[in-house]
Design a protein around this motif. Structure first.
Motif, PDB file in Angstrom:
ATOM      1  N   CYS A  89     -60.097 -55.194 -12.274  1.00  6.25           N
ATOM      2  CA  CYS A  89     -60.272 -56.361 -13.136  1.00  6.25           C
ATOM      3  C   CYS A  89     -61.593 -57.066 -12.837  1.00  6.25           C
ATOM      4  CB  CYS A  89     -59.114 -57.343 -12.960  1.00  6.25           C
ATOM      5  SG  CYS A  89     -57.552 -56.714 -13.605  1.00  6.25           S
ATOM      6  N   THR A  90     -62.238 -57.517 -13.897  1.00  4.55           N
ATOM      7  CA  THR A  90     -63.508 -58.234 -13.779  1.00  4.55           C
ATOM      8  C   THR A  90     -63.398 -59.548 -14.539  1.00  4.55           C
ATOM      9  OG1 THR A  90     -64.414 -57.234 -15.782  1.00  4.55           O
ATOM     10  CG2 THR A  90     -64.792 -56.054 -13.707  1.00  4.55           C
ATOM     11  N   VAL A  91     -64.440 -60.348 -14.457  1.00  7.55           N
ATOM     12  CA  VAL A  91     -64.472 -61.601 -15.211  1.00  7.55           C
ATOM     13  C   VAL A  91     -64.403 -61.298 -16.701  1.00  7.55           C
ATOM     14  CG1 VAL A  91     -65.887 -63.616 -15.770  1.00  7.55           C
ATOM     15  CG2 VAL A  91     -65.754 -62.804 -13.415  1.00  7.55           C
ATOM     16  N   GLU A  92     -65.087 -60.243 -17.124  1.00 13.00           N
ATOM     17  CA  GLU A  92     -65.108 -59.885 -18.547  1.00 13.00           C
ATOM     18  C   GLU A  92     -63.749 -59.397 -19.044  1.00 13.00           C
ATOM     19  OE1 GLU A  92     -67.539 -57.113 -21.747  1.00 13.00           O
ATOM     20  OE2 GLU A  92     -67.990 -56.909 -19.618  1.00 13.00           O
ATOM     21  N   SER A  93     -63.029 -58.648 -18.216  1.00  7.86           N
ATOM     22  CA  SER A  93     -61.738 -58.099 -18.652  1.00  7.86           C
ATOM     23  C   SER A  93     -60.580 -59.060 -18.418  1.00  7.86           C
ATOM     24  CB  SER A  93     -61.452 -56.779 -17.944  1.00  7.86           C
ATOM     25  OG  SER A  93     -61.229 -56.994 -16.565  1.00  7.86           O
ATOM     26  N   GLY A  94     -60.728 -59.999 -17.504  1.00  9.02           N
ATOM     27  CA  GLY A  94     -59.648 -60.926 -17.204  1.00  9.02           C
ATOM     28  C   GLY A  94     -58.664 -60.325 -16.210  1.00  9.02           C
ATOM     29  N   PRO A  95     -57.541 -61.035 -15.949  1.00 12.38           N
ATOM     30  CA  PRO A  95     -56.609 -60.618 -14.902  1.00 12.38           C
ATOM     31  C   PRO A  95     -55.568 -59.579 -15.329  1.00 12.38           C
ATOM     32  CG  PRO A  95     -55.907 -62.700 -15.819  1.00 12.38           C
ATOM     33  CD  PRO A  95     -57.201 -62.344 -16.504  1.00 12.38           C
ATOM     34  N   SER A  96     -55.674 -59.053 -16.542  1.00  7.72           N
ATOM     35  CA  SER A  96     -54.672 -58.101 -17.035  1.00  7.72           C
ATOM     36  C   SER A  96     -55.111 -56.662 -16.845  1.00  7.72           C
ATOM     37  CB  SER A  96     -54.399 -58.334 -18.523  1.00  7.72           C
ATOM     38  OG  SER A  96     -53.756 -59.554 -18.712  1.00  7.72           O
ATOM     39  N   ILE A  97     -54.110 -55.831 -16.633  1.00  7.56           N
ATOM     40  CA  ILE A  97     -54.334 -54.393 -16.551  1.00  7.56           C
ATOM     41  C   ILE A  97     -53.231 -53.716 -17.354  1.00  7.56           C
ATOM     42  CG2 ILE A  97     -53.005 -54.031 -14.447  1.00  7.56           C
ATOM     43  CD1 ILE A  97     -55.308 -52.137 -13.576  1.00  7.56           C
ATOM     44  N   ASN A  98     -53.562 -52.621 -18.007  1.00  9.45           N
ATOM     45  CA  ASN A  98     -52.592 -51.881 -18.816  1.00  9.45           C
ATOM     46  C   ASN A  98     -52.348 -50.524 -18.158  1.00  9.45           C
ATOM     47  OD1 ASN A  98     -52.481 -53.668 -21.313  1.00  9.45           O
ATOM     48  ND2 ASN A  98     -54.664 -53.315 -21.097  1.00  9.45           N
ATOM     49  N   LEU A  99     -51.086 -50.251 -17.868  1.00 11.50           N
ATOM     50  CA  LEU A  99     -50.735 -48.930 -17.354  1.00 11.50           C
ATOM     51  C   LEU A  99     -50.257 -48.098 -18.525  1.00 11.50           C
ATOM     52  CD1 LEU A  99     -48.883 -49.706 -14.001  1.00 11.50           C
ATOM     53  CD2 LEU A  99     -51.308 -49.310 -14.411  1.00 11.50           C
ATOM     54  N   ALA A 100     -50.926 -46.980 -18.744  1.00 11.72           N
ATOM     55  CA  ALA A 100     -50.598 -46.083 -19.845  1.00 11.72           C
ATOM     56  C   ALA A 100     -49.811 -44.910 -19.271  1.00 11.72           C
ATOM     57  CB  ALA A 100     -51.868 -45.607 -20.542  1.00 11.72           C
ATOM     58  N   PHE A 101     -48.497 -44.915 -19.490  1.00  9.15           N
ATOM     59  CA  PHE A 101     -47.638 -43.846 -18.988  1.00  9.15           C
ATOM     60  C   PHE A 101     -47.684 -42.681 -19.973  1.00  9.15           C
ATOM     61  CE2 PHE A 101     -46.143 -47.650 -16.897  1.00  9.15           C
ATOM     62  CZ  PHE A 101     -45.960 -47.206 -15.598  1.00  9.15           C
ATOM     63  N   ILE A 102     -48.066 -41.511 -19.459  1.00 14.31           N
ATOM     64  CA  ILE A 102     -48.275 -40.340 -20.308  1.00 14.31           C
ATOM     65  C   ILE A 102     -47.233 -39.282 -19.969  1.00 14.31           C
ATOM     66  CG2 ILE A 102     -49.915 -38.548 -20.982  1.00 14.31           C
ATOM     67  CD1 ILE A 102     -52.151 -40.511 -20.146  1.00 14.31           C
ATOM     68  N   GLU A 103     -46.478 -38.890 -20.984  1.00 12.06           N
ATOM     69  CA  GLU A 103     -45.445 -37.864 -20.849  1.00 12.06           C
ATOM     70  C   GLU A 103     -46.092 -36.492 -21.067  1.00 12.06           C
ATOM     71  OE1 GLU A 103     -42.270 -36.202 -19.839  1.00 12.06           O
ATOM     72  OE2 GLU A 103     -41.994 -38.356 -20.065  1.00 12.06           O
ATOM     73  N   GLY A 104     -45.416 -35.457 -20.633  1.00 15.38           N
ATOM     74  CA  GLY A 104     -45.926 -34.085 -20.775  1.00 15.38           C
ATOM     75  C   GLY A 104     -46.200 -33.680 -22.213  1.00 15.38           C
ATOM     76  N   ASP A 105     -45.475 -34.274 -23.174  1.00 14.86           N
ATOM     77  CA  ASP A 105     -45.697 -33.944 -24.588  1.00 14.86           C
ATOM     78  C   ASP A 105     -46.773 -34.834 -25.221  1.00 14.86           C
ATOM     79  OD1 ASP A 105     -44.426 -36.377 -24.791  1.00 14.86           O
ATOM     80  OD2 ASP A 105     -42.808 -35.687 -26.096  1.00 14.86           O
ATOM     81  N   SER A 106     -47.548 -35.530 -24.380  1.00 13.28           N
ATOM     82  CA  SER A 106     -48.650 -36.413 -24.793  1.00 13.28           C
ATOM     83  C   SER A 106     -48.189 -37.743 -25.387  1.00 13.28           C
ATOM     84  CB  SER A 106     -49.600 -35.718 -25.763  1.00 13.28           C
ATOM     85  OG  SER A 106     -50.187 -34.608 -25.132  1.00 13.28           O
ATOM     86  N   THR A 107     -46.909 -38.068 -25.257  1.00 14.53           N
ATOM     87  CA  THR A 107     -46.444 -39.392 -25.649  1.00 14.53           C
ATOM     88  C   THR A 107     -47.032 -40.397 -24.672  1.00 14.53           C
ATOM     89  OG1 THR A 107     -44.364 -38.495 -26.476  1.00 14.53           O
ATOM     90  CG2 THR A 107     -44.408 -40.853 -25.992  1.00 14.53           C
ATOM     91  N   ILE A 108     -47.561 -41.506 -25.196  1.00  9.03           N
ATOM     92  CA  ILE A 108     -48.174 -42.530 -24.355  1.00  9.03           C
ATOM     93  C   ILE A 108     -47.521 -43.874 -24.639  1.00  9.03           C
ATOM     94  CG2 ILE A 108     -50.302 -43.765 -23.789  1.00  9.03           C
ATOM     95  CD1 ILE A 108     -51.847 -41.212 -24.499  1.00  9.03           C
ATOM     96  N   VAL A 109     -47.047 -44.514 -23.570  1.00 10.79           N
ATOM     97  CA  VAL A 109     -46.460 -45.852 -23.662  1.00 10.79           C
ATOM     98  C   VAL A 109     -47.272 -46.761 -22.751  1.00 10.79           C
ATOM     99  CG1 VAL A 109     -44.402 -47.257 -23.296  1.00 10.79           C
ATOM    100  CG2 VAL A 109     -44.169 -44.901 -24.090  1.00 10.79           C
ATOM    101  N   ILE A 110     -47.724 -47.894 -23.285  1.00 10.72           N
ATOM    102  CA  ILE A 110     -48.610 -48.777 -22.540  1.00 10.72           C
ATOM    103  C   ILE A 110     -47.902 -50.086 -22.202  1.00 10.72           C
ATOM    104  CG2 ILE A 110     -50.775 -50.077 -22.623  1.00 10.72           C
ATOM    105  CD1 ILE A 110     -51.837 -47.861 -24.518  1.00 10.72           C
ATOM    106  N   TYR A 111     -47.953 -50.454 -20.918  1.00  9.69           N
ATOM    107  CA  TYR A 111     -47.390 -51.713 -20.435  1.00  9.69           C
ATOM    108  C   TYR A 111     -48.516 -52.557 -19.850  1.00  9.69           C
ATOM    109  CZ  TYR A 111     -42.747 -49.669 -20.812  1.00  9.69           C
ATOM    110  OH  TYR A 111     -41.606 -49.086 -21.276  1.00  9.69           O
ATOM    111  N   SER A 112     -48.504 -53.847 -20.162  1.00  8.09           N
ATOM    112  CA  SER A 112     -49.523 -54.766 -19.650  1.00  8.09           C
ATOM    113  C   SER A 112     -48.972 -55.564 -18.477  1.00  8.09           C
ATOM    114  CB  SER A 112     -49.970 -55.741 -20.739  1.00  8.09           C
ATOM    115  OG  SER A 112     -50.605 -55.044 -21.768  1.00  8.09           O
ATOM    116  N   PHE A 113     -49.818 -55.749 -17.466  1.00  6.12           N
ATOM    117  CA  PHE A 113     -49.475 -56.552 -16.302  1.00  6.12           C
ATOM    118  C   PHE A 113     -50.578 -57.578 -16.104  1.00  6.12           C
ATOM    119  CE2 PHE A 113     -47.459 -52.484 -15.825  1.00  6.12           C
ATOM    120  CZ  PHE A 113     -46.198 -52.790 -15.334  1.00  6.12           C
ATOM    121  N   THR A 114     -50.196 -58.840 -16.039  1.00  6.35           N
ATOM    122  CA  THR A 114     -51.175 -59.913 -15.878  1.00  6.35           C
ATOM    123  C   THR A 114     -50.951 -60.604 -14.549  1.00  6.35           C
ATOM    124  OG1 THR A 114     -51.259 -60.241 -18.261  1.00  6.35           O
ATOM    125  CG2 THR A 114     -52.108 -62.028 -16.892  1.00  6.35           C
ATOM    126  N   LYS A 115     -51.992 -60.649 -13.761  1.00  4.87           N
ATOM    127  CA  LYS A 115     -51.924 -61.263 -12.448  1.00  4.87           C
ATOM    128  C   LYS A 115     -51.907 -62.781 -12.590  1.00  4.87           C
ATOM    129  CE  LYS A 115     -54.043 -60.933  -7.956  1.00  4.87           C
ATOM    130  NZ  LYS A 115     -54.851 -60.066  -7.141  1.00  4.87           N
TER     131      LYS A 115
END
Length: 169
Positions: A89-115
């Protein structure tokens, strides 16, 4: 040269040696560019945490978001999320991070976490709270178990044996 090969070689040139991380980051990069139509999408590498990640803007004038690709069957802890936030995280991006969970069939689910939304208790505090809760639960179960005796003694004034009393002069 094939676009996929070129992008993966470029990711490797950033310093990432793991083919698995490169493959996951490539899938996430293509997902954000082609399916989510994000702006200013770039892949980056942080050698301190050995992580290949993607930054992108959901809309043209919004701040950059950080996306970290993760396999769905990887164990993720709060310490891992905290480490990613502190290192990426940087000043430009802010305190949030997104974890992109990727399944073997290329399904992607994104969860956001904010500090900073909720203070995370320390491991000692969690252990202390757990012990308090266990003690409270034990006392409650003892009160329920001996309820009739307690009520009987309360209603009848109770009986105190002389052996239980200490006489003070």
């Amino acid at each position: 040269m094939d676009v996929e090969i070129k992008i993966k070689e470029d990711m490797k040139s950033l310093g990432c040696e793991s083919d698995m991380k490169i493959s996951l980051a490539y899938q996430l990069y293509i997902h954000l560019v082609d399916e989510k139509l994000m702006y200013d999408t770039e892949y980056c590498y942080n050698k301190d945490v050995d992580t290949l990640y993607v930054v992108a803007r959901p809309r043209k004038n919004e701040k950059l978001n950080i996306y970290v690709p993760i396999r769905t069957y990887d164990d993720i802890s709060l310490d891992f999320i905290n480490t990613m936030q502190e290192n990426l995280c940087t000043v430009e991006s802010g305190p949030s991070i997104n974890l992109a969970f990727i399944e073997g069939d290329s399904t992607i689910v994104i969860y956001s976490f904010t500090k900073g939304l909720v203070e995370r208790p320390s491991a000692e505090k969690i252990s202390e709270n757990r012990k308090k809760e266990e003690r409270r639960s034990f006392i409650n179960s003892e009160l329920v178990r001996h309820r009739s005796e307690i009520l009987h003694d309360a209603l009848n004034g109770g009986v105190i044996d002389d052996d239980d009393c200490l006489v003070l002069d």
